[in-house]
Design an enzyme around this catalytic site. Structure first.
Site, PDB file in Angstrom:
ATOM      1  N   ASP A  84      64.266 -73.475  16.458  1.00  0.00           N
ATOM      2  CA  ASP A  84      63.185 -72.827  17.199  1.00  0.00           C
ATOM      3  C   ASP A  84      62.204 -73.918  17.609  1.00  0.00           C
ATOM      4  OD1 ASP A  84      60.929 -71.524  18.096  1.00  0.00           O
ATOM      5  OD2 ASP A  84      60.830 -70.100  16.437  1.00  0.00           O
ATOM      6  N   ARG A 122      53.851 -67.020  29.931  1.00  0.00           N
ATOM      7  CA  ARG A 122      53.969 -66.551  28.555  1.00  0.00           C
ATOM      8  C   ARG A 122      55.255 -65.737  28.418  1.00  0.00           C
ATOM      9  NH1 ARG A 122      49.690 -67.678  25.707  1.00  0.00           N
ATOM     10  NH2 ARG A 122      50.442 -66.370  24.006  1.00  0.00           N
ATOM     11  N   LYS A 137      53.924 -73.076  25.992  1.00  0.00           N
ATOM     12  CA  LYS A 137      53.225 -74.095  25.201  1.00  0.00           C
ATOM     13  C   LYS A 137      53.383 -75.442  25.902  1.00  0.00           C
ATOM     14  CE  LYS A 137      53.694 -71.541  20.841  1.00  0.00           C
ATOM     15  NZ  LYS A 137      54.650 -70.465  21.094  1.00  0.00           N
ATOM     16  N   TYR A 157      63.406 -53.511  38.947  1.00  0.00           N
ATOM     17  CA  TYR A 157      64.112 -53.270  37.689  1.00  0.00           C
ATOM     18  C   TYR A 157      65.485 -53.922  37.770  1.00  0.00           C
ATOM     19  CZ  TYR A 157      62.812 -50.443  33.650  1.00  0.00           C
ATOM     20  OH  TYR A 157      62.345 -50.006  32.438  1.00  0.00           O
ATOM     21  N   GLU A 201      68.053 -54.247  34.777  1.00  0.00           N
ATOM     22  CA  GLU A 201      68.729 -54.242  33.483  1.00  0.00           C
ATOM     23  C   GLU A 201      70.131 -54.821  33.611  1.00  0.00           C
ATOM     24  OE1 GLU A 201      68.741 -50.312  31.949  1.00  0.00           O
ATOM     25  OE2 GLU A 201      66.666 -50.401  31.230  1.00  0.00           O
ATOM     26  N   THR A 211      59.489 -70.508  23.181  1.00  0.00           N
ATOM     27  CA  THR A 211      58.582 -69.903  24.138  1.00  0.00           C
ATOM     28  C   THR A 211      58.552 -70.817  25.363  1.00  0.00           C
ATOM     29  OG1 THR A 211      56.764 -71.049  23.064  1.00  0.00           O
ATOM     30  CG2 THR A 211      57.127 -68.759  22.438  1.00  0.00           C
TER      31      THR A 211
END
Length: 427
Positions: free
Chosen positions: A208, A243, A237, A62, A64, A234
């Site tokens: 984008d 992903r 692609k 973790y 954060e 992303t």
């Protein structure tokens, strides 16, 4: 050791032994990818190195917050991982900062909205029915639910974005955010036009490039980084990574973006995925990747030309990128039938609306095709002609089982010539 505590031997058992059912499903999907032709333009195949990073022990941590400013202890190693990924991203794209934490492209876009807009504010984006994306203003998405959307489109005559319309709409509506980007637009964006529009009305310019990022990184598509305030994408692609999503841009906006991502939208980042992004960037910084990006575009152009020769229509007449939107009506089928027919022969595509489509979204008149995954396998322009022949023959014989069986055999034969993950299959 407590009787309820699994032993080291139990914890280190392989998936095949622990859960044969899931193992079998993964084997089936590996076979599907190995012996079919993946032509959805938003999908690709990652390297073994990326897969290894994705399956690493970093998934246990973790973290954060930002590197050096975490809310948990024990983050000194994952800090180095995230800093490495960010540095490689900035080197690759020439950005002033990069945030590696968004879990997806939509969450990356949402962070930009959170950073610069309030609910009810106006923004501009390409209409979904003319090539845009859900997160650019669709009424069923957060972007259309909570903000006022001004949609620009394409000209009916040539299906190209009209720069005069972009400028006119911006002057009329004075949006606070202008988005350039698409999910089904095959041509090049003129980033300068959107920069001009944003400057005239005092808007933030968001590019984008989820679909084009790998082509941009490889120099096969114009980069928006010199023009845009913020760039989102992303990573799975054309970048050929895990992903996920990411945000980059001008340093003046770094604080606002970081705050919007965490604590604004997300908790702990996926450190195993960020490590896989670092690997992806290292691969994309090589000369081999530049060749890959250009070959992807060359393949798309060859495929489009061959499909036109076979009687199909390509929206806008061709492509400047990795994708094309194919109007399948000349062969007497709908987009829905086209997708289903191609799936039957092992060619994976998706139905897609074409601009000014008379059919509803559930039927469509088009099929969206792309070359990133086939190019990753090593296919070139010669193979694109063969693939086009498979597509045309399948669509011409959508109800002929014998013909479709023959096409399936051809698809599998071609696939076997360009192995992918066959070493992962267990006989």
């Amino acid at each position: 050791m407590s009787a309820s505590t699994p032993s080291y031997e139990a914890r280190t058992r392989k998936l095949r032994d622990v859960d044969p059912e899931v193992f079998g499903l993964i084997q089936r999907e590996t076979e599907r990818q190995e012996y079919g032709l993946e032509m959805i333009p938003s999908e690709n195949f990652v390297s073994e190195a990326v897969l290894e990073a994705m399956g690493s022990v970093l998934t246990n941590k973790y973290a954060e917050g930002q590197p050096g400013k975490r809310y948990y202890g024990g983050c000194h190693v994952v800090d180095d991982v995230e800093n490495l990924a960010s540095a490689r991203c900035c080197e690759l794209f020439g950005a002033e900062f990069a945030n590696m934490q968004p879990h997806s492209g939509v969450q990356a876009n949402q962070a930009v909205f959170e950073a610069f807009l309030k609910p009810g504010d106006t923004f501009m984006g390409l209409r979904l029915d003319q090539g845009g994306h859900l997160s650019h203003g669709s009424p069923v998405n957060f972007s259309g639910m909570h903000y006022k959307v001004v949609g620009y489109g394409v000209r009916e005559a040539d299906c190209l974005i009209d720069p005069d319309e972009v400028l006119s709409l911006a002057r009329q509506h004075k949006p606070k955010l202008i988005i350039a980007g698409a999910s089904a637009y095959a041509r090049q964006f003129d980033w300068k036009v959107f920069r001009q529009a944003a400057d005239e009305v005092g808007a933030i310019f968001l590019a984008d490039i989820a679909h084009y990022a790998g082509l941009v990184a490889g120099g096969a598509y114009p980069s928006p980084v010199p023009y845009a305030d913020i760039v989102t994408t992303t990573t799975h692609k054309t970048l050929r990574g895990p992903r996920s999503g990411m945000i980059m841009g001008r340093a003046a906006h770094q604080k606002a973006i970081n705050k919007a991502v965490f604590p604004g939208l997300q908790g702990g980042p996926h450190m195993h995925t960020i490590a896989a992004k670092a690997v992806m960037f290292k691969e994309a910084l090589t000369p081999d990747f530049k060749r890959y990006a250009q070959q992807t575009v060359d393949n798309a152009r060859a495929l489009a030309a061959a499909l036109i020769k076979g009687g199909l229509k390509i929206v806008s007449g061709g492509t400047d990128s990795h994708l094309m939107l194919v109007d399948v009506r000349p062969l007497g089928v709908t987009g829905k039938v086209g997708e289903e027919t191609l799936d039957r022969v092992g060619i994976t595509a998706n139905k897609n609306s074409i601009p000014f489509d008379p059919q509803p979204f559930t039927i469509c008149s088009g099929v969206r095709l792309g070359t990133p995954a086939l190019t990753t396998r090593g296919m070139g322009t010669k193979e694109m002609e063969q693939v086009a022949a498979f597509i045309v023959e399948a669509l011409q014989n959508s109800g002929n089982d014998a013909k479709l069986k023959s096409v399936t055999a051809g698809v599998q034969e071609l696939s076997r010539k360009f192995p992918l993950y066959k070493h992962r299959l267990v006989s």
